[in-house]
Design a protein around this motif. Structure first.
Motif, PDB file in Angstrom:
ATOM      1  N   UNK A  17      13.440 105.644  18.021  1.00 38.32           N
ATOM      2  CA  UNK A  17      12.315 106.469  18.460  1.00 38.32           C
ATOM      3  C   UNK A  17      12.459 107.875  17.881  1.00 38.32           C
ATOM      4  N   UNK A  18      13.582 108.551  18.168  1.00 38.43           N
ATOM      5  CA  UNK A  18      13.800 109.897  17.621  1.00 38.43           C
ATOM      6  C   UNK A  18      15.262 110.297  17.691  1.00 38.43           C
ATOM      7  N   UNK A  19      15.726 110.872  16.595  1.00 38.80           N
ATOM      8  CA  UNK A  19      17.046 111.498  16.565  1.00 38.80           C
ATOM      9  C   UNK A  19      16.934 113.008  16.443  1.00 38.80           C
ATOM     10  N   UNK A  20      15.715 113.520  16.348  1.00 35.19           N
ATOM     11  CA  UNK A  20      15.488 114.971  16.254  1.00 35.19           C
ATOM     12  C   UNK A  20      14.169 115.319  16.928  1.00 35.19           C
ATOM     13  N   UNK A  21      14.204 115.576  18.237  1.00 37.98           N
ATOM     14  CA  UNK A  21      15.378 115.632  19.115  1.00 37.98           C
ATOM     15  C   UNK A  21      15.866 114.228  19.494  1.00 37.98           C
ATOM     16  N   UNK A 100       4.669 104.256  19.810  1.00 35.53           N
ATOM     17  CA  UNK A 100       5.164 103.373  18.747  1.00 35.53           C
ATOM     18  C   UNK A 100       5.609 102.076  19.409  1.00 35.53           C
ATOM     19  N   UNK A 101       4.859 101.007  19.174  1.00 37.97           N
ATOM     20  CA  UNK A 101       5.168  99.724  19.803  1.00 37.97           C
ATOM     21  C   UNK A 101       6.540  99.191  19.391  1.00 37.97           C
ATOM     22  N   UNK A 120      -2.925 102.237  22.920  1.00 29.63           N
ATOM     23  CA  UNK A 120      -2.450 103.597  22.664  1.00 29.63           C
ATOM     24  C   UNK A 120      -1.481 103.680  21.488  1.00 29.63           C
ATOM     25  N   UNK A 121      -1.359 102.577  20.762  1.00 31.92           N
ATOM     26  CA  UNK A 121      -0.435 102.536  19.625  1.00 31.92           C
ATOM     27  C   UNK A 121      -0.926 103.434  18.505  1.00 31.92           C
ATOM     28  N   UNK A 122       0.021 104.125  17.890  1.00 27.60           N
ATOM     29  CA  UNK A 122      -0.303 104.958  16.732  1.00 27.60           C
ATOM     30  C   UNK A 122      -0.683 104.027  15.584  1.00 27.60           C
TER      31      UNK A 122
END
Length: 123
Positions: A17-21, A100-101, A120-122
């Motif tokens: 999902x995210x590493x930043x943050x 993000x599914x 609601x998916x991008x």
């Protein structure tokens, strides 16, 4: 704490999902979960100004830095593992962020229907 199998809502491998943050219940960049994750931080959402304001209004200020917790504060465009119930609440209030599914954990389906997530998916 034993992590649930890292599977996404589409049945595939859970994507980052995210590493930043750095996000996630385990702060591993993924929306992994386990029995101890009472909030079910399983929905990988792309923050919007509208959602951040909604969350702050409800008492969960995600936009202000909290250095004592190593939290930089979120800005529109950042990805973050949201609690599934908070995402559903935002859907009901018409201010849900895009998601993000592939990075949303299968356990989100315990709270939010796949049809709602997909809507609601991008794209």
């Amino acid at each position: 704490m034993e992590m649930d199998t890292p599977t996404n809502v589409l049945g595939g491998d859970l994507r980052p999902c995210s590493n930043d943050p750095v996000t996630g219940f385990f702060r591993d960049g993924q929306c992994n979960t386990c029995a101890a994750d009472e909030g079910s931080h399983t929905v990988c959402a792309v923050m919007s100004a509208e959602f951040l304001a909604f969350s702050k209004y409800l008492g969960n200020d995600l936009s202000s830095p909290r250095p004592e917790f190593g939290f930089p504060g979120l800005r529109p465009g950042d990805r973050w593992c949201l609690c599934a119930a908070r995402f559903l609440q935002a859907v009901e209030e018409n201010c849900a962020p895009r998601i993000h599914l592939e990075a949303t954990h299968l356990r989100a389906l315990d709270i939010v229907a796949l049809e709602i997530l997909a809507a609601h998916a991008e794209r």
